[in-house]
Design an enzyme around this catalytic site. Structure first.
Site, PDB file in Angstrom:
ATOM      1  N   ASN A  87     -18.949  -5.285-107.186  1.00  0.00           N
ATOM      2  CA  ASN A  87     -19.824  -5.103-108.149  1.00  0.00           C
ATOM      3  C   ASN A  87     -21.357  -4.499-107.644  1.00  0.00           C
ATOM      4  OD1 ASN A  87     -17.677  -6.538-109.838  1.00  0.00           O
ATOM      5  ND2 ASN A  87     -18.540  -8.492-108.589  1.00  0.00           N
ATOM      6  N   GLU A 118     -17.554  -3.957 -98.611  1.00  0.00           N
ATOM      7  CA  GLU A 118     -18.400  -3.952-100.256  1.00  0.00           C
ATOM      8  C   GLU A 118     -19.553  -3.115-100.031  1.00  0.00           C
ATOM      9  OE1 GLU A 118     -16.226  -4.943-102.057  1.00  0.00           O
ATOM     10  OE2 GLU A 118     -14.923  -6.070-100.651  1.00  0.00           O
ATOM     11  N   HIS A 133     -18.923   0.588-100.396  1.00  0.00           N
ATOM     12  CA  HIS A 133     -18.522   1.008-101.775  1.00  0.00           C
ATOM     13  C   HIS A 133     -19.874   1.098-102.826  1.00  0.00           C
ATOM     14  CE1 HIS A 133     -14.104   0.307-102.175  1.00  0.00           C
ATOM     15  NE2 HIS A 133     -14.122  -0.660-102.012  1.00  0.00           N
ATOM     16  N   GLU A 171     -10.473   2.869-101.855  1.00  0.00           N
ATOM     17  CA  GLU A 171     -10.312   1.667-100.855  1.00  0.00           C
ATOM     18  C   GLU A 171      -9.929   2.192 -99.434  1.00  0.00           C
ATOM     19  OE1 GLU A 171     -11.091  -1.001-101.449  1.00  0.00           O
ATOM     20  OE2 GLU A 171     -11.016  -1.208-103.599  1.00  0.00           O
TER      21      GLU A 171
HETATM   22 ZN   LIG Z   1     -12.708  -2.381-101.638  1.00  0.00          ZN
END
Ligand SMILES: [Zn+2]
Length: 873
Positions: free
Chosen positions: A289, A322, A325, A344
């Site tokens: 997030n 994370e 991302h 991913e």
């Molecule tokens: Zn991931």
């Protein structure tokens, strides 16, 4: 690293599947029409932690491109109490089967902008998805509730009505209405606090435009660390009270990665702050997030003094993954879920790259060999899938989060990076992010960007890997004064249980394989994209030929007898660690596939007695444990145990006692060997020492090296009695760190006593084990070497309860160790059971599990009679 392209193709043609054409949104019931799009959400939520419920209002500004009689968006498990469009009441209808909400305005909305406002109520669920409930027991023994979110992939619609597809990017302005004494965080920083109805109303800043699956909010009695300023980006760690002493390592990693990624990508961090949030209940590992990254506690909170290298590396991996991302995924996002694999795969690639930069001494790219092997394992099956494939329903989407997406995808990117050279690859990635910032992309956009900056045929190469299932075996031979390389698909064999679709037809599959070949000091690179290629070499010279030099290719290698003879002990010792790892791993796979006998494999392993690298020993241990599974109790097993001791003990002895300043990988290797010799080797002396270490650690957790404590915990469990079992369970419940708790929890699955294994299964179903961990404990119990069948029978008999209790994405993980139940009776039992109890959200993964089980059954059938009859001795 790549220098020249000297190979030539001969014979065969590259057969690719055409890029899948997706159905238009209008006729796909799961997709939303595009003539109405959200621009901005103002979401206000009022959670009640004591009642496990929430109420909310969402005001959505819309861009309307064609006159609209109805707005179609997503909502599920919400009770809608009112809808209005531009201030006038509207009617609505929920369609649960497709999780859609149809809002009908009083009048047709003409093309332009419109405002849709919806009021709703919901439940804070216990299934760890959408807006859900996590709990912990505080110091006074009182249960405290945290209301938190997990939206990916398609669960934002369970928190508030929204256009819940990644392409509908919008600004999110979140307001949380909470009890005074609670901490509340969301994607963006807090900007305003006011009071209403005796509660605190916290407004957060607008986010950048982003996809709904990245929205997050967390409310509860939580503590935060001091904020660190990372070149202008505020970084904090958020956790339940009393765990502040476990935050330092995660913060250090977070700060390192934030800087490293900004440099790698050449783009500033796209959010306004970073909170790393450790949650007691979390279905996945962690979630990217934007600005509010959520984690399982064990993947963020760690004590460096008492943790193993592996436990710390996991924290580095996941924090890096994370944060990677934030750019690749959050700033630039796949258009639809068929592209999740690239999202991913890339984060997997970057977590390894960042970890390698953070701790070069951990040799993270070499350790990645084991993860690549996990992908090879599934990809050697007939029931494997292509990396990219069509995704329509939420179930299809959930099925994407597997070893082929992460590990195979990550390994393919590593192969491409090694072929192009790290800097040319990085330039392409940076260009891609620059060009597509704040937008959505297809997979091809990345290949095109790297092709643009590198001038190499990136799309052609990568298409051959992502649009067809499986991977190649490259055989190397000397033919007519040249080195001949041939490719064919590697398989564990085919038992005919699958329907043969276009992907697995008799037509030969071909890949565009970047092959690095080293002869002496010279490495050359060729693109093997036909059935075979020849490289002229000096045949008088008998120097060893190393195919897959460097070791990063996503393929296996088989040498002809003549070439294998050149791989003498001195040559093997001179290879890189990953190259030696591959020799063992390729041999193990060949044995499972029936291309090599177990006796030949043991002969090869016998040459690794002098090995000192952890990764290579890990491959050896995997092979030895696999072979150990084939043996019944008796003389053959005793002889095998002696062989394990003979192979591993000299290295263990040579390592000696831990010294305070030795490399981490040395300590890690010692731990691995203690575990191997203590359990599989059944070495009484090592078992006794394990008991001493285990007891010493109970009075002072820092008295013994953590690698030894961790290994000893397993060995003590595998040889322990009822009293030891109770002690392990107590340490799980009271352990001072998440890692120590988990070590003791999973040790409960290792006892050699059927009644204790059943007790473990029952414990897994009790409230004492969080539902985020229980499915993995049951899987470990099924993997128990002696009593796995009993654990499987337990899971089978408690199936409905498990489905009801555990997060949907963990169900298939709970049963993936049935692959190890390789007798014909157990194969029949599991096959029959799953025919009647399909797992829809992981249908293909389950099919792979059952095929892998049949592969093991055939392996056992081939080898066991010989072994147990003594023919291999
Ligand atoms: Zn991931």
């Amino acid at each position: 690293m790549r220098s020249d392209t000297s190979g030539h193709a001969s014979g065969g043609t590259l057969r690719l599947m055409a890029a899948t054409v997706f159905e238009p949104a209008q006729i796909d019931p799961f997709r939303l029409p595009h003539d109405v799009k959200p621009i901005r959400y103002d979401v206000r939520l009022r959670p009640s932690l004591t009642n496990a419920s929430f109420s909310g209002t969402v005001r959505i500004e819309l861009a309307v491109s064609a006159p609209a009689n109805v707005f179609v968006l997503n909502a599920d498990e919400l009770s809608i109490t009112s809808c209005d469009v531009d201030g006038r009441p509207a009617t609505w209808e929920l369609e649960p089967a497709t999780e859609r909400l149809f809002v009908t305005p009083t009048d047709t909305v003409e093309a332009d902008t419109s405002v849709l406002t919806i009021e709703f109520d919901g439940v804070l669920n216990d299934k760890l998805r959408g807006f859900y409930r996590s709990t912990y027991i505080d110091d006074d023994g009182v249960e405290q509730v945290i209301a938190t979110t997990q939206m990916q992939a398609t669960d934002c619609r369970r928190a508030f009505p929204c256009w819940d597809e990644p392409e509908f990017k919008a600004v999110f302005a979140v307001t949380l209405d909470v009890d005074d004494d609670l901490t509340a965080i969301s994607n963006a920083p807090e900007v305003e606090r006011s009071r209403a109805d005796g509660r605190c109303v916290i407004r957060f800043a607008d986010t950048m435009v982003m996809s709904s699956y990245l929205v997050a909010f967390v409310v509860g009695r939580l503590e935060t660390t001091d904020t660190i300023d990372v070149d202008g980006v505020p970084l904090r760690l958020v956790h339940v009270p009393g765990k502040g002493h476990l935050t330092e390592f995660g913060l250090d990693v977070g700060a390192f990665c934030l800087r490293w990624f900004q440099e790698y990508y050449g783009i500033a961090y796209p959010g306004a702050k970073v909170d790393l949030v450790a949650l007691p209940d979390f279905a996945a590992g962690a979630m990217e997030n934007l600005g509010c990254i959520t984690f399982r506690e064990s993947l963020l909170l760690v004590d460096p003094a008492t943790s193993t290298q592996n436990e710390r590396q996991l924290v580095v991996d996941v924090v890096a993954h994370e944060l990677a991302h934030m750019w690749f995924g959050d700033l630039v996002t796949m258009r639809w879920w068929n592209g999740i694999w690239l999202n991913e795969a890339f984060a997997t690639f970057m977590e390894v790259a960042a970890c390698n930069a953070y701790r070069p001494d951990w040799q993270r790219w070499t350790a990645f060999g084991v993860e690549r092997s996990a992908a090879f394992e599934t990809d050697s099956l007939t029931s494997t899938r292509s990396v990219e494939f069509e995704v329509r329903s939420p179930d299809d989407c959930e099925g994407m989060f597997d070893v082929l997406t992460y590990q195979k995808g990550g390994a393919l990117l590593r192969m491409l990076e090694q072929y192009l050279g790290a800097e040319r690859f990085r330039e392409g990635v940076s260009h891609y992010l620059e060009v597509h910032s704040h937008a959505n992309t297809e997979t091809n956009d990345l290949w095109d960007a790297i092709e643009f900056t590198s001038g190499e045929p990136v799309r052609r190469i990568m298409d051959s890997w992502i649009w067809q299932p499986g991977y190649p075996l490259v055989t190397a031979d000397l033919v007519d004064g040249a080195l001949e390389l041939r490719q064919e698909r590697f398989r564990f064999g085919d038992d005919g249980a699958h329907e043969h679709g276009v992907n697995s037809s008799v037509e030969a599959q071909l890949w565009a394989i970047p092959v690095h070949v080293r002869i002496g000091d010279t490495t050359s690179t060729l693109l093997l994209d036909g059935e075979s290629a020849s490289v002229v070499i000096d045949t008088e010279d008998t120097t060893a030929v190393i195919v897959n030099a460097g070791g990063h290719g996503f393929y296996r290698v088989a040498y002809s007898d003549a070439l294998r003879e050149r791989l003498d002990a001195a040559t093997i010792a001179s290879l890189s660690t990953l190259e030696r790892y591959n020799l063992v791993d390729d041999a193990w796979a060949a044995t499972v596939a029936g291309r090599m006998s177990a006796g030949e494999l043991l002969g090869l392993l016998g040459g690794f007695g002098g090995e000192r690298e952890h990764s290579v020993w890990q491959a050896i241990a995997i092979a030895l444990r696999g072979l150990g599974r084939l043996l019944d109790a008796g003389p053959a097993q005793d002889a095998f145990r002696a062989e394990v001791r003979m192979l591993a003990s000299p290295t263990l002895d040579a390592l000696g006692e831990p010294t305070g300043d030795e490399p981490d990988l040395t300590s890690k290797l010692r731990g691995l060997l203690v575990g191997l010799v203590g359990t599989l080797g059944d070495d009484i002396g090592v078992q006794a020492r394990c008991r001493e270490w285990f007891d010493a650690a109970s009075t002072d957790p820092t008295a013994v090296d953590p690698e030894l404590i961790s290994a000893a915990t397993s060995v003590v469990a595998a040889t322990g009695d009822d009293g030891t079992y109770d002690l392990m369970r107590e340490r799980f419940l009271t352990g001072p760190t998440p890692q120590e708790q988990l070590r003791h929890l999973y040790a409960l699955a290792q006892f050699d006593d059927e009644s204790l294994i059943i007790a473990t299964c029952e414990f897994a179903m009790s409230p004492a084990v969080r539902t985020q961990n229980a499915p993995f404990l049951l899987s470990a119990a099924i993997a128990n070497r002696h009593h796995g069948a009993a654990a499987w029978a337990f899971v089978r008999d408690h199936w409905d309860r498990a489905l009801d209790r555990f997060p949907s994405n963990t169900i298939v993980r709970m049963v993936n160790s049935v692959t190890l139940l390789s007798t014909p009776e157990l194969v029949a039992d599991t096959t029959e059971f799953f025919a009647a109890h399909p797992v829809d959200q992981a249908a293909q993964t389950l099919e792979q599990v059952l095929e892998r089980q049949r592969v093991n059954a055939r392996f056992r059938g081939r080898e066991a009679a010989r072994w147990n009859g003594g023919a291999n001795r």
